[in-house]
Design an enzyme around this catalytic site. Structure first.
Site, PDB file in Angstrom:
ATOM      1  N   HIS A 105       5.137   5.214 -27.655  1.00 11.45           N
ATOM      2  CA  HIS A 105       4.476   6.497 -27.857  1.00 11.45           C
ATOM      3  C   HIS A 105       4.063   6.684 -29.309  1.00 11.45           C
ATOM      4  O   HIS A 105       3.954   7.813 -29.774  1.00 11.45           O
ATOM      5  CB  HIS A 105       5.399   7.649 -27.431  1.00 11.45           C
ATOM      6  CG  HIS A 105       5.760   7.644 -25.987  1.00 11.45           C
ATOM      7  ND1 HIS A 105       6.806   6.891 -25.495  1.00 11.45           N
ATOM      8  CD2 HIS A 105       5.221   8.273 -24.923  1.00 11.45           C
ATOM      9  CE1 HIS A 105       6.895   7.072 -24.188  1.00 11.45           C
ATOM     10  NE2 HIS A 105       5.946   7.908 -23.814  1.00 11.45           N
ATOM     11  N   GLU A 151      -5.229   4.447 -15.888  1.00 12.33           N
ATOM     12  CA  GLU A 151      -6.150   4.576 -17.016  1.00 12.33           C
ATOM     13  C   GLU A 151      -7.483   3.892 -16.779  1.00 12.33           C
ATOM     14  O   GLU A 151      -8.529   4.403 -17.195  1.00 12.33           O
ATOM     15  CB  GLU A 151      -5.479   4.045 -18.289  1.00 12.33           C
ATOM     16  CG  GLU A 151      -4.372   4.926 -18.838  1.00 12.33           C
ATOM     17  CD  GLU A 151      -3.062   4.826 -18.061  1.00 12.33           C
ATOM     18  OE1 GLU A 151      -2.184   5.691 -18.253  1.00 12.33           O
ATOM     19  OE2 GLU A 151      -2.923   3.868 -17.253  1.00 12.33           O
ATOM     20  N   PHE A 160      -1.476   8.879 -23.861  1.00 16.82           N
ATOM     21  CA  PHE A 160      -0.930   8.240 -25.061  1.00 16.82           C
ATOM     22  C   PHE A 160      -1.719   6.958 -25.324  1.00 16.82           C
ATOM     23  O   PHE A 160      -2.040   6.212 -24.396  1.00 16.82           O
ATOM     24  CB  PHE A 160       0.548   7.888 -24.894  1.00 16.82           C
ATOM     25  CG  PHE A 160       1.473   9.074 -24.878  1.00 16.82           C
ATOM     26  CD1 PHE A 160       1.984   9.587 -26.061  1.00 16.82           C
ATOM     27  CD2 PHE A 160       1.826   9.668 -23.685  1.00 16.82           C
ATOM     28  CE1 PHE A 160       2.842  10.682 -26.047  1.00 16.82           C
ATOM     29  CE2 PHE A 160       2.674  10.767 -23.656  1.00 16.82           C
ATOM     30  CZ  PHE A 160       3.180  11.281 -24.842  1.00 16.82           C
TER      31      PHE A 160
END
Length: 685
Positions: free
Chosen positions: A486, A417, A440
């Protein structure tokens, strides 16, 4: 028997002849190095006099820096610097006056306008994006700029540098991996002065050298050199530049240098370094060594070098005396450039609907918005994890894009990320429009430093010289049985990242209109998409036309009422509408406001409703403690207290991680009956 000085002289002479450096160029290199050293000297004196504020010295690093600047093309190539790069800046074209203004933090400081501590270089003209303090965060941005160079089909190349300590950061390895895999035109220059403040390099890196640690990175050319030797550094720099310019990929130059001053003005290296270590560094002073070369090879004479030193010393002293009288930053400008000035925003006609199409679910509305904006802007790129066809994203939000626009504009990223956001910053700096996806919200945190410390601050800390208007799409929220990892909502965490816009739509039409606007604004945007709403029938909307754009900071009254105000966003809007309809059966009018964007927040619409109803309930999915709804409550209490007829209520998630089992999840997240109960209690007050 030859002395060390004589041996040094012989091979340097060969290198000098080979690269055909003129006597003028050789003397220029000396002036650049010496100017940087004298600026350190002068700044230290000014600090003692209370006229300057801070110093992180590059003394001992000058040779490799000047060599790199002379081997590259300032104004064409890109330079991602770190806080010891004074000599590189001077050789690239910055002036002593620029540095003194910066070191005195004057309003005339051309790098940051007094907004950053020393020494954070920046120059739009020389393509030096304003640097920052976080260690190692520049590497990924440089890789993003190198990706842009390739996408734009230029022969521009990118320099990025840091100390050996910065290579302990995981982002350095992510950057090296991406650059090597893609054969990008970027040169990593690691200035190894052997200490990360007080920690020696052998305690930082396996084998004591990042040069050895990167031996397995196929596609990365590596050079380990004596960075105190100007001509050896220049020869190496020329080769690395050639490789990058000719499409042969990235290079690592691991340059051994010396640290002739403490880490910073607030450090005292004598506390943790031996006298022998300090003396050894002084013997390898790059300027002293270079003076020997210039005299021995009859480039100049000692008297001329002394004259140059005296002239530069006097010039710097005179400049500092003049700059002292220049204005300090004006407190009235403190809020300037948090966001793009209105004059720098595109002209957007908001609310133009045109012919509305068939009802569409939110995920398809997002997909269509991306297709339309990609067609509209050839400089827009989309990437992230699993976003290319045939997957098209784990929620299919990006399906069809790579097939239609090709893998140069739409591609999969590594599963990293920080890499996604960091490279996007480097792309956006060059004028591209990256729209990236974080799969997510729960996994956005490796990119937190790139978002909070780099992306959100860039325009402000560079005093409007640089900006990075990218879009980060993130799937958020619960109600899907996703458990702890999540189901998170992150709006409250990022709302404090001043300089970052945040959208959070509740339906398909808003998602399309807000995302299209995000793709056109000149500010960075965090675009939050609730997973549970992606295919919900109640979140469907007739699809707006390709001309439909929604202004940020404009809340929408979804249902009017006179008795109670419900304020919500995301998945909570529908729940509030249900409560409003139920309360209407009881002759209680409940007004529902969908704020639509977190930053900017439309408090004007909220205040107007509060003044009408006198009773307020703020509903949000995130945990109650320090959730974003608490900010809304605070602003109402502070600015509209006299209009309230009852204490403000909050309906929010429990202060707990979102558990997996449906019964536990239902217990943790706001339910319809929670909101209805709050409305009933408020109506009785």
């Amino acid at each position: 028997m030859k002395t060390k000085r004589q041996k040094n002289r012989s091979y340097i002479e060969d290198i000098s002849n080979y690269f055909q450096l003129s006597d003028i160029q050789l003397l220029d290199a000396y002036k650049y190095m010496l100017t940087a050293r004298l600026l350190d000297d002068r700044t230290e004196a000014l600090i003692k006099q209370g006229k300057a504020y801070f110093l992180i010295s590059g003394s001992g690093h000058e040779a490799i820096q000047v060599a790199m600047a002379m081997a590259m093309k300032p104004g064409k190539d890109w330079f991602y610097t770190y806080y010891r790069d004074t000599a590189l800046g001077i050789a690239a074209g910055l002036t002593a006056r620029d540095f003194i203004r910066h070191n005195m933090a004057k309003a005339t400081d051309p790098f940051t306008g007094g907004r950053q501590m020393n020494l954070h270089l920046g120059s739009k003209e020389l393509r030096i994006p304003t640097s920052s303090s976080p260690t190692g965060s520049q590497y990924l941005q440089a890789v993003g700029t190198a990706l842009s160079c390739r996408f734009r089909k230029t022969d521009e190349i990118v320099y990025v540098t840091g100390g050996e300590g910065s290579t302990s950061e995981g982002e350095f390895f992510e950057a090296a991996n991406w650059a090597a895999r893609e054969k990008l035109p970027v040169i990593f220059v690691i200035q190894n002065n052997s200490y990360a403040i007080s920690v020696p390099v052998e305690n930082q890196t396996a084998g004591g050298s990042i040069y050895k640690a990167l031996s397995g990175f196929e596609g990365l050319s590596r050079f380990h050199i004596n960075g105190t030797d100007f001509l050896l550094s220049y020869g190496t720099a020329k080769e690395a530049v050639r490789l990058a310019r000719e499409g042969e990929g990235p290079s690592l130059i691991y340059a051994d240098v010396v640290r002739l001053r403490s880490h910073s003005i607030s450090d005292a290296q004598e506390k943790y370094r031996s006298k022998e270590s300090l003396e050894k560094d002084r013997e390898n002073d790059p300027i002293t060594k270079y003076e020997f070369f210039l005299i021995d090879n009859k480039i100049t004479v000692k008297e001329n070098l002394e004259k140059i030193r005296n002239e530069l010393t006097e010039e710097i002293r005179e400049i500092s005396d003049e700059v002292l009288n220049e204005p300090n930053p004006d407190p009235a400008t403190i809020l300037d450039f948090m966001y793009a000035p209105e004059s720098e925003q595109p002209k957007i006609e908001y609310g133009k609907t045109g012919n509305e199409g068939q009802p569409i679910v939110m995920v398809d509305a997002i997909n269509h918005a991306l297709h339309e904006e990609m067609e509209q802007n050839p400089n827009m790129l989309i990437y992230g994890e699993d976003i290319a066809d045939g997957k098209g994203g784990v929620f299919t939000a990006t399906k069809g894009l790579s097939t239609k626009f090709g893998d140069e504009r739409v591609f999969n990223s590594p599963l990293a990320e920080a890499s996604i956001v960091g490279t996007a910053i480097g792309m956006a700096v060059t004028g591209l429009k990256p729209v990236v996806e974080i799969q997510f919200a729960d996994y956005i945190f490796p990119a937190m430093m790139q978002i909070r410390d780099e992306l959100a601050t860039l325009r402000y800390r560079s005093n409007n010289s640089f900006s990075s208007p990218l879009v980060i799409r993130v799937a958020v929220g619960g109600y899907i049985g996703g458990g702890i990892y999540h189901s998170q909502n992150i709006e409250a965490l990022f709302a404090k990242s001043h300089g970052l816009l945040i959208a959070y739509p509740s339906n398909a039409a808003d998602a399309k209109g807000l995302l299209k606007t995000a793709c056109r604004l000149n500010d960075p945007v965090l675009f939050l998409e609730h997973k549970f709403l992606y295919r919900q029938a109640y979140a469907k909307s007739p699809e707006p036309s390709s001309e439909y754009l929604i202004s940020f900071g404009k809340a929408l009254i979804k249902r009017e009422g006179d008795d109670i105000t419900l304020i919500a966003y995301g998945a909570m809007v529908e729940k509030c509408l249900r409560a409003s309809r139920e309360m209407e059966k009881r002759n209680v009018g409940v007004e529902v406001i969908d704020i639509r964007t977190i930053v900017p927040l439309d408090m004007e619409t909220i205040f107007k409703s509060v003044k009408k109803t006198g009773k307020v309930i703020v509903v949000y999915e995130d945990s109650k403690f320090q959730g974003f709804g608490a900010e809304i409550v605070s602003q109402i209490a502070e600015n509209a207290f006299e209009y309230l007829d009852a204490p403000i209520k909050r309906v929010a998630g429990l202060d707990v991680h979102i558990p997996f089992h449906p019964i536990l999840e239902k217990t943790a997240l706001p339910q319809d009956d929670w909101i209805l109960k709050a409305c009933e209690e408020m109506a009785k007050y």
